[in-house]
Structures are given as C-alpha cells and as structure tokens.
Design a protein around this motif. Structure first.
Motif, PDB file in Angstrom:
ATOM      1  N   THR A  54       0.851  -1.188   0.000  1.00 42.69           N
ATOM      2  CA  THR A  54       0.000   0.000   0.000  1.00 42.69           C
ATOM      3  C   THR A  54       0.889   1.242   0.000  1.00 42.69           C
ATOM      4  O   THR A  54       1.599   1.490   0.975  1.00 42.69           O
ATOM      5  CB  THR A  54      -0.911   0.009   1.246  1.00 42.69           C
ATOM      6  N   ASP A  55       0.888   1.959  -1.117  1.00 39.08           N
ATOM      7  CA  ASP A  55       1.640   3.216  -1.265  1.00 39.08           C
ATOM      8  C   ASP A  55       3.088   3.061  -0.777  1.00 39.08           C
ATOM      9  O   ASP A  55       3.570   3.827   0.058  1.00 39.08           O
ATOM     10  CB  ASP A  55       0.929   4.342  -0.505  1.00 39.08           C
ATOM     11  N   VAL A  56       3.777   2.053  -1.320  1.00 37.19           N
ATOM     12  CA  VAL A  56       5.137   1.764  -0.865  1.00 37.19           C
ATOM     13  C   VAL A  56       6.168   2.594  -1.635  1.00 37.19           C
ATOM     14  O   VAL A  56       6.182   2.617  -2.865  1.00 37.19           O
ATOM     15  CB  VAL A  56       5.455   0.259  -0.995  1.00 37.19           C
ATOM     16  N   LEU A  96      11.239   2.819  -5.569  1.00 39.96           N
ATOM     17  CA  LEU A  96       9.793   2.578  -5.677  1.00 39.96           C
ATOM     18  C   LEU A  96       9.053   3.862  -5.346  1.00 39.96           C
ATOM     19  O   LEU A  96       9.377   4.538  -4.364  1.00 39.96           O
ATOM     20  CB  LEU A  96       9.349   1.457  -4.718  1.00 39.96           C
ATOM     21  N   ARG A  97       8.037   4.168  -6.164  1.00 40.25           N
ATOM     22  CA  ARG A  97       7.302   5.426  -6.004  1.00 40.25           C
ATOM     23  C   ARG A  97       5.817   5.144  -5.786  1.00 40.25           C
ATOM     24  O   ARG A  97       5.058   5.027  -6.747  1.00 40.25           O
ATOM     25  CB  ARG A  97       7.449   6.281  -7.265  1.00 40.25           C
ATOM     26  N   GLY A  98       5.418   4.969  -4.542  1.00 39.17           N
ATOM     27  CA  GLY A  98       3.998   4.829  -4.229  1.00 39.17           C
ATOM     28  C   GLY A  98       3.339   3.619  -4.869  1.00 39.17           C
ATOM     29  O   GLY A  98       2.264   3.722  -5.459  1.00 39.17           O
ATOM     30  N   VAL A  99       3.987   2.466  -4.757  1.00 40.12           N
ATOM     31  CA  VAL A  99       3.470   1.246  -5.397  1.00 40.12           C
ATOM     32  C   VAL A  99       2.408   0.592  -4.513  1.00 40.12           C
ATOM     33  O   VAL A  99       2.662   0.250  -3.357  1.00 40.12           O
ATOM     34  CB  VAL A  99       4.607   0.235  -5.675  1.00 40.12           C
ATOM     35  N   SER A 100       1.219   0.436  -5.075  1.00 37.66           N
ATOM     36  CA  SER A 100       0.149  -0.319  -4.413  1.00 37.66           C
ATOM     37  C   SER A 100      -0.242  -1.476  -5.326  1.00 37.66           C
ATOM     38  O   SER A 100      -0.622  -1.253  -6.481  1.00 37.66           O
ATOM     39  CB  SER A 100      -1.076   0.565  -4.160  1.00 37.66           C
TER      40      SER A 100
END
Length: 250
Positions: free
Chosen positions: A15-17, A31-35
């Motif tokens: 969640t938003d990683v 990583l830019r906000g990976v969900s």
C-alpha cells in the motif's frame, strides 16, 4: 471474515510503498507509491527494464528489505515494522524463496537441502506432502546426491522443492531460470505453474524473460519505480509487445 469461492483472497499486498536509497545528491527513488494486490493460488510475474524497481519490490514484499514509506502485508501479517524475531518467523513459516544462484549448501545432499527450512524451524515434513513434492520435481533417484553431482536444472528443482516443502503462503522466485538452459528452464517453470494449479501455491516471480513470464497468470510491469501496466493470461508475444511499448515510453 471467511472467504467464499467468489472472493479473491489476497496473499500479499503493498500500500503506497516508497523505497528510497541514499540521500541528498546520491538519493535514488527505487519505488514510487506502489500499491499492488497479489492473489492467492496465482502465479504473478514482475517485469520491467533494469533499474525499474522489480527486485526491490520483491525484496520489500518478502520482508528482505524495509520500506521507506507505506505498508506491506503477507496474508494477515503486517510485515512493515516487524522486528528481527517477527521477520525470522515470517521467513520460516510464511514465505519461501527460489534464487537464480540456487543457494544450496554444497555439503548437504539434495534430501538434506530440501528438508533444511523445516529442520531449522524444528518441524518434521508431512510424509504425504514430502512424497508429493519429491515426485512432482522428479528427484526421487537424486536425493542422496550433493549439489556438485547434479545438473543446474536438477539443482534448481531441489531449490523449488525446498521452497515448497514448508507450504509457505507465498514463494518468491528471483530470476529462477536465469542460470539455466531453455530446456531446464522450461522444466522449472512448468513445475512452478503446476504447483499453483495443482496445490494452490502462490508464486511471485521476478524475470526479464518474456517466455518465462508467459507461464504466469498475470504479469505486472514496472518502470521508474511505478506500476505502468499489467497483463492477464499473457503470452510471450504480448509480454514482448508490452515491454517494447514501455521501453518506448520511458
């Protein structure tokens, strides 16, 4: 909440990683906000150009690396913020790993290598499941051999059996066919696909090979640390076309 047959059960999710390495001038945002939600009993491949963040994403999902921001869950376990003891438990009981380099112990036989995660956790293999795994990877006549006496494909099948034998919630495979010829690679990929279909195993695989990705149920594409596309029921051609398009965009 009990899952009905119509519900999709999520084996792992981010969640938003965000993952940032270094600071100041040397800062790299991997990583830019990976969900993303990874479904149980599915084979998911993660692809992307070099430096896209695919290995970083897998390491964060598996609890091998910490996230800068956001949350990671495996099943109901919140991986983010777990201490050393919690991470050790997670790796022993909930996740399995298959690496490009096989990572077998040279002094142990194939049988001892396969049983190692259970031995470390102080658990005995379930005899029926043990037999199923050994027969599925086709290694019964090789159990007494050490890694140096096995081909690369056989060594990777030992690594696959080792990952499967503890029945983890998720198996993470990092370029599992990277050191294998095409025939041995196809055997390993077929085995991974069968373990999903026949045993309900969940597999998340990082690969750069469109053919390897075609064995998966779903392919997630990363570029510049973000998810930019995905395919369901991929073929080698559709994977290749998507990679070309992503590479053209970035």
């Amino acid at each position: 909440m009990t899952a009905t047959s119509t519900e999709t059960v999520i084996a792992a999710r981010t969640t938003d990683v965000w993952k940032v390495f270094g600071s100041g001038e040397a800062e790299v945002i991997a990583l830019r906000g990976v969900s993303v939600k990874l479904e149980r009993a599915r084979f998911t491949a993660i692809m992307g150009p070099s430096g896209s963040g695919k290995s970083t994403l897998m390491h964060c999902l598996a609890g091998l690396d910490t996230v800068t921001r956001g949350e990671v869950h495996i099943g109901d376990t919140r991986v983010t913020g777990l201490g050393d003891a919690g991470l050790t438990r997670l790796r022993r009981h909930q996740v399995g790993f298959i690496f490009q380099q096989f990572n077998l112990l040279p002094t142990l036989t194939a049988e001892e290598n396969i049983a190692l995660p259970l031995a470390i956790a102080g658990r005995k293999p379930d005899p029926q499941w043990w037999d199923t795994v050994i027969d599925t990877v086709g290694l019964r006549d090789r159990l007494g051999h050490r890694p140096s006496q096995l081909s690369g494909g056989q060594q990777q099948r030992v690594a696959c059996a080792r990952a499967l034998v503890s029945r983890p919630q998720v198996i993470f495979a990092d370029e599992p066919t990277g050191n294998l010829d095409s025939r041995a690679g196809a055997e390993v990929l077929g085995f991974l696909r069968d373990s999903v279909r026949d045993f309900g195993q969940t597999i998340v695989m990082v690969t750069h090979d469109p053919n390897a990705a075609s064995y998966a149920d779903r392919v997630i594409f990363l570029a510049d640390g973000q998810i930019v596309d995905e395919l369901r029921e991929p073929t080698a051609d559709t994977v290749l076309d998507t990679i070309k398009r992503i590479s053209g965009d970035h």
